[in-house]
Design an enzyme around this catalytic site. Structure first.
Site, mmCIF file in Angstrom:
data_model
loop_
_atom_site.group_PDB
_atom_site.id
_atom_site.type_symbol
_atom_site.label_atom_id
_atom_site.label_comp_id
_atom_site.label_asym_id
_atom_site.label_seq_id
_atom_site.Cartn_x
_atom_site.Cartn_y
_atom_site.Cartn_z
ATOM 1 N N TYR A 95 0.861 -1.188 0.000
ATOM 2 C CA TYR A 95 0.000 0.000 0.000
ATOM 3 C C TYR A 95 0.893 1.232 0.000
ATOM 4 C CZ TYR A 95 -3.124 3.690 1.619
ATOM 5 O OH TYR A 95 -3.817 4.864 1.721
ATOM 6 N N GLU A 99 -3.099 7.596 -4.225
ATOM 7 C CA GLU A 99 -3.068 6.331 -3.493
ATOM 8 C C GLU A 99 -2.919 5.178 -4.472
ATOM 9 O OE1 GLU A 99 -5.819 5.088 0.094
ATOM 10 O OE2 GLU A 99 -6.691 4.356 -1.761
#
Lengths: 288, 380
Positions: free
Chosen positions: B102, B190
């Site tokens: 992530y 992101e």
């Protein structure tokens, strides 16, 4: 006393010759604010509204020893105007402009922090110490001098609350509109501390809205350090999640940003929360 | 919070040298064979482009064979996803996964700095990782002034377990992400998941990009992307173009107010008094008469039972508000009851403009709110 601003504060208006600048500089002067200079590059040497105009903030500060400036300049030029004000050595910077890119706001904010400058805004109505001085666009005629300190994330909603107080006989020490953007200068906590230490202020009103965590941090501070009674109103009870309600900062993210959740946390910290703006003077009376 | 479509985000990634799988956009199901040839694989990911989450659960993301792709694209084009029809489907080459990470860069509201969040537990909801494995989440702040350089991300890369060639790839991706966020005025970039392939390549398998609407004037390419039109309802888009903040709600009374806070409080008050707001509408500071006129025109196209105009004018002037209402009433018929509350800058002038036209203005918000509710309920 009051906070941040009094009748002796010398103020420079950046963008004084523009439409908004002219209108509100006039209103500030009419209210009694010591507007000592204006700045519009290329118009140095002129006089506007009876005030000398300079080409740069540096020249204006050197000539007048002003400690505060207010920006009425389009969003795309606000970054440079704010940097200029801080470099010129002012202590209180108020940015009224709406729509400033958040990266620019972050840079202005950091520069203000690094130079011990109090920054208010952007996208804010400014501040007013009734019967002494105002910086920005809060209508002077609804205010009256007194002991209630107001700190708010909204503009027009604050006027609503001020008027309700004035009509019910509660004057204000200082009213500060923090602005509706996600990245801004001072927040609730700086103002709560200033009001706590201000002998003129007896009650504090906090006007919040959905989104962000400023209200939650204020609750923490009130629990630990604020002894004066605090009242809170949170706008956006009916706001749907995920949608931006005008202010860029006003958006509900999950449960934590909702008005309901904020009111719960504020109540737990001993703050009196109200559902309508007219309820505030009623609660203050009850507690006197 | 203006978001981009995944495919628009990936296009930005590509331009900024952040590796992405090969992809192509489809608005119909023609010329799929070209893409199959290009990627040299018979299976691919088909992903409907939508601004709301939950695409996977809604069956809008699927691994398909080249034979199935055409039919699948046809089946999801036009399908409703949370109130919006799917208009674009992205086909993408499939990735072999060794490990998922992530990675996010955001402009952090509290600190006013760029905040990097990274974890070696990618591909799942990062909030759950934060709750169950807080030690596996790394956070770093970057000063708003600093240009990013690869060396700044070496420790972070090692913490995530990258080494040798993958460490360099990672620090380059980080540098490019931060640069892209700064140069394009992005408030969030992101990647979840960021994928490490068995042949040691790092590739962004997804993109979530949030732009700063205030920067539209200097980011024209981004502001004109399709997602920026699609994120609004038709009326919201029209309002946005006119500089009006408008959010459609589902209540009975239309609202026009000056200021976001007051507009929200007006919605709240209607509900508190037992009615409901049909919209949030803030004309913005310094609105002139044409904006008021436009606001009324927008409301006239919404299904409402009454209109509540609420101004406590600071930077806006009440005479402009009043004139806008009069101008609008001359151009089109306002078919529902309207109650106007007007105080603040130039209110005397505003009230006399209304009175000349036989309209009464209220000075206080609560009696005005009660009046419009009475008129609306009485009309039932």
């Amino acid at each position: 006393m009051a906070i941040l601003l009094d009748e002796n504060t010398k103020v420079i208006v950046q963008g004084i010759t523009g439409k908004q600048g002219t209108f509100h500089a006039k209103s500030m002067i009419g209210y009694g604010t010591k507007v000592v200079a204006g700045v519009t590059p290329g118009k140095g040497g002129q006089e506007h509204l009876g005030v000398p105009v300079f080409d740069s903030m540096k020249e204006a500060v050197e000539a007048t020893q002003a400690t505060a400036s207010v920006i009425f300049i389009p969003a795309r030029f606000t970054y440079s105007a704010a940097m200029e004000a801080i470099d010129a050595g002012i202590n209180l910077l108020t940015v009224i402009t709406e729509g400033v890119p958040v990266q620019d706001s972050a840079r202005i904010r950091q520069k203000a922090l690094d130079n011990d400058v109090v920054m208010v805004g952007p996208n804010c109505p400014g501040l007013i110490t009734p019967e002494a001085s105002k910086i920005g666009i809060i209508p002077g005629k609804i205010c009256t001098k007194g002991n209630v300190g107001i700190v708010s994330r909204s503009g027009t909603l604050t006027y609503e609350i001020i008027q309700n107080l004035t009509v019910n006989g509660f004057g204000q020490s200082t009213c500060v509109g923090l602005g509706g953007d996600p990245i801004k200068g001072i927040g609730f906590n700086e103002c709560l501390t200033l009001f706590e230490n201000d002998p003129q202020t007896n009650q504090i009103i906090l006007v919040g809205e959905i989104g962000g965590t400023g209200e939650q941090q204020a609750a923490d501070l009130v629990k630990k350090e604020i002894t004066k009674p605090v009242y809170a109103f949170i706008a956006g009870q009916t706001a749907p999640p995920g949608k931006q309600m005008g202010h860029a900062g006003a958006i509900v993210h999950g449960k934590s940003g909702t008005a309901k959740e904020k009111m719960r946390i504020l109540s737990e910290a001993g703050i009196t929360t109200v559902r309508t703006s007219s309820e505030i003077p009623i609660r203050i009376k009850e507690n006197l | 919070m203006p978001m981009l479509y995944e495919i628009e985000g990936k296009q930005l990634f590509k331009e900024n040298k952040i590796p992405v799988p090969r992809f192509r956009a489809y608005t119909d199901s023609s010329s799929i064979s070209q893409f199959v040839e290009e990627i040299g694989s018979d299976v691919m990911m088909a992903k409907a482009q939508a601004l709301s989450g939950g695409r996977g659960k809604a069956g809008l993301i699927k691994k398909v064979s080249s034979a199935e792709a055409e039919e699948y694209i046809q089946s999801i084009l036009g399908r409703d996803h949370r109130g919006k029809p799917v208009e674009i489907v992205m086909l993408e080459e499939p990735l072999e996964i060794e490990k998922e990470y992530y990675l996010a860069v955001m402009l952090d509201n509290e600190s006013g700095k760029y905040l990097i969040i990274a974890s070696s537990r990618g591909g799942v909801d990062i909030e759950e990782v934060a709750e169950h494995y807080p030690d596996d989440i790394f956070k770093e702040y970057l000063s708003i002034w600093d240009d990013p350089f690869s060396y700044m991300f070496i420790d972070l890369g090692k913490n995530l377990g990258f080494e040798a060639k993958t460490l360099t790839s990672f620090t380059n991706i980080m540098t490019n992400m931060v640069n892209m966020a700064k140069q394009r005025d992005l408030t969030l970039v992101e990647i979840n998941p960021l994928i490490l392939t068995p042949d040691r390549k790092i590739i962004a398998a997804d993109s979530k990009v949030v732009i700063d609407g205030n920067s539209d004037f200097r980011q024209a390419n981004i502001a004109s992307l399709k997602s920026q039109r699609d994120r609004h309802t038709e009326l919201e888009f029209e309002a946005d173009q006119a500089g009006i903040s408008y959010v459609q709600l589902d209540g009975e009374i239309g609202i026009i107010a000056g200021g976001a806070g007051l507009s929200m409080a007006t919605c709240d008050l209607l509900e508190f008094f037992g009615s409901s707001p049909a919209n949030f509408l803030d004309v913005g500071g310094g609105a002139d008469e044409t904006k008021i006129e436009k606001s009324l025109e927008i409301l006239s196209r919404q299904n409402i039972k009454g209109i509540f105009v609420n101004f406590f004018a600071g930077i806006t002037r009440c005479d402009d508000v009043a004139q806008g209402i009069i101008n609008a009433s001359k151009k089109f018929e306002i078919e529902v009851p309207i109650v106007i509350r007007l105080v603040g800058t130039n209110d005397k002038e505003g009230i006399s403009i209304l009175e000349e036209n036989g309209i009464k203005a209220y000075g206080e918000m609560e009696p005005a709110a009660r009046k419009i509710i009475e008129l609306v309920k009485g009309g039932n």
